[in-house]
Write a protein that holds these residues in place. Structure first.
Motif, mmCIF file in Angstrom:
data_model
loop_
_atom_site.group_PDB
_atom_site.id
_atom_site.type_symbol
_atom_site.label_atom_id
_atom_site.label_comp_id
_atom_site.label_asym_id
_atom_site.label_seq_id
_atom_site.Cartn_x
_atom_site.Cartn_y
_atom_site.Cartn_z
ATOM 1 N N UNK A 84 0.848 -1.182 0.000
ATOM 2 C CA UNK A 84 0.000 0.000 0.000
ATOM 3 C C UNK A 84 0.889 1.239 0.000
ATOM 4 N N UNK A 85 0.707 2.083 -1.022
ATOM 5 C CA UNK A 85 1.542 3.275 -1.129
ATOM 6 C C UNK A 85 0.808 4.343 -1.930
ATOM 7 N N UNK A 86 1.097 5.581 -1.583
ATOM 8 C CA UNK A 86 0.642 6.712 -2.391
ATOM 9 C C UNK A 86 1.882 7.525 -2.743
ATOM 10 N N UNK A 87 1.798 8.235 -3.850
ATOM 11 C CA UNK A 87 2.954 8.993 -4.322
ATOM 12 C C UNK A 87 2.614 10.478 -4.379
ATOM 13 N N UNK A 88 3.485 11.290 -3.836
ATOM 14 C CA UNK A 88 3.359 12.738 -3.902
ATOM 15 C C UNK A 88 4.496 13.250 -4.783
ATOM 16 N N UNK A 89 4.146 13.841 -5.915
ATOM 17 C CA UNK A 89 5.153 14.358 -6.843
ATOM 18 C C UNK A 89 5.638 15.706 -6.320
ATOM 19 N N UNK A 90 6.728 15.693 -5.558
ATOM 20 C CA UNK A 90 7.249 16.907 -4.918
ATOM 21 C C UNK A 90 8.629 17.223 -5.471
ATOM 22 N N UNK A 91 8.872 18.493 -5.649
ATOM 23 C CA UNK A 91 10.199 18.973 -6.029
ATOM 24 C C UNK A 91 10.512 20.182 -5.154
ATOM 25 N N UNK A 92 11.779 20.433 -4.856
ATOM 26 C CA UNK A 92 12.127 21.597 -4.038
ATOM 27 C C UNK A 92 11.709 22.893 -4.735
ATOM 28 N N UNK A 93 11.315 23.899 -3.969
ATOM 29 C CA UNK A 93 10.968 25.193 -4.566
ATOM 30 C C UNK A 93 12.118 25.718 -5.430
ATOM 31 N N UNK A 94 11.775 26.281 -6.560
ATOM 32 C CA UNK A 94 12.750 26.877 -7.486
ATOM 33 C C UNK A 94 13.785 25.861 -7.954
ATOM 34 N N UNK A 95 13.399 24.601 -7.994
ATOM 35 C CA UNK A 95 14.323 23.569 -8.473
ATOM 36 C C UNK A 95 15.524 23.364 -7.579
ATOM 37 N N UNK A 96 15.456 23.816 -6.339
ATOM 38 C CA UNK A 96 16.563 23.666 -5.402
ATOM 39 C C UNK A 96 17.549 24.828 -5.417
ATOM 40 N N UNK A 97 17.304 25.803 -6.266
ATOM 41 C CA UNK A 97 18.181 26.972 -6.338
ATOM 42 C C UNK A 97 17.865 27.881 -5.140
ATOM 43 N N UNK A 98 18.788 27.938 -4.180
ATOM 44 C CA UNK A 98 18.540 28.669 -2.926
ATOM 45 C C UNK A 98 18.293 30.154 -3.139
ATOM 46 N N UNK A 99 19.042 30.773 -4.037
ATOM 47 C CA UNK A 99 18.874 32.204 -4.278
ATOM 48 C C UNK A 99 17.482 32.481 -4.861
ATOM 49 N N UNK A 100 17.065 31.681 -5.838
ATOM 50 C CA UNK A 100 15.762 31.855 -6.458
ATOM 51 C C UNK A 100 14.652 31.571 -5.451
ATOM 52 N N UNK A 101 14.803 30.553 -4.612
ATOM 53 C CA UNK A 101 13.807 30.240 -3.597
ATOM 54 C C UNK A 101 13.669 31.396 -2.610
ATOM 55 N N UNK A 102 14.790 32.014 -2.252
ATOM 56 C CA UNK A 102 14.761 33.160 -1.348
ATOM 57 C C UNK A 102 13.990 34.331 -1.968
ATOM 58 N N UNK A 103 14.241 34.569 -3.242
ATOM 59 C CA UNK A 103 13.516 35.656 -3.933
ATOM 60 C C UNK A 103 12.020 35.349 -4.025
ATOM 61 N N UNK A 104 11.680 34.103 -4.332
ATOM 62 C CA UNK A 104 10.264 33.722 -4.422
ATOM 63 C C UNK A 104 9.552 33.834 -3.083
ATOM 64 N N UNK A 105 10.263 33.524 -1.999
ATOM 65 C CA UNK A 105 9.646 33.580 -0.676
ATOM 66 C C UNK A 105 9.257 35.024 -0.294
#
Length: 56
Positions: A32-53
């Motif tokens: 029994x399993x379910x799948x959540x298609x998750x990716x890090x915000x901004x593709x893992x780019x820390x600078x871009x994630x900071x700007x998006x936040x």
């Protein structure tokens, strides 16, 4: 130690986050399993994630 042994006797229920191939392997084994298609915000780019936040 007895509680750990009891845990491994129970049916496995999995929430898979991210790697779909892991989920598919579990399904092939009829687990029994379910799948959540998750990716890090901004593709893992820390600078871009900071700007998006800052947009929130």
């Amino acid at each position: 130690m007895e509680k750990i042994k009891e845990l491994f006797k129970k049916e496995l229920n999995v929430v898979n986050i991210g790697l779909e191939s892991f989920y598919m392997d579990l399904k092939k084994q009829n687990k029994k399993a379910i799948h959540l298609d998750w990716k890090p915000p901004a593709g893992g780019n820390e600078k871009m994630a900071s700007l998006l936040s800052k947009l929130k």
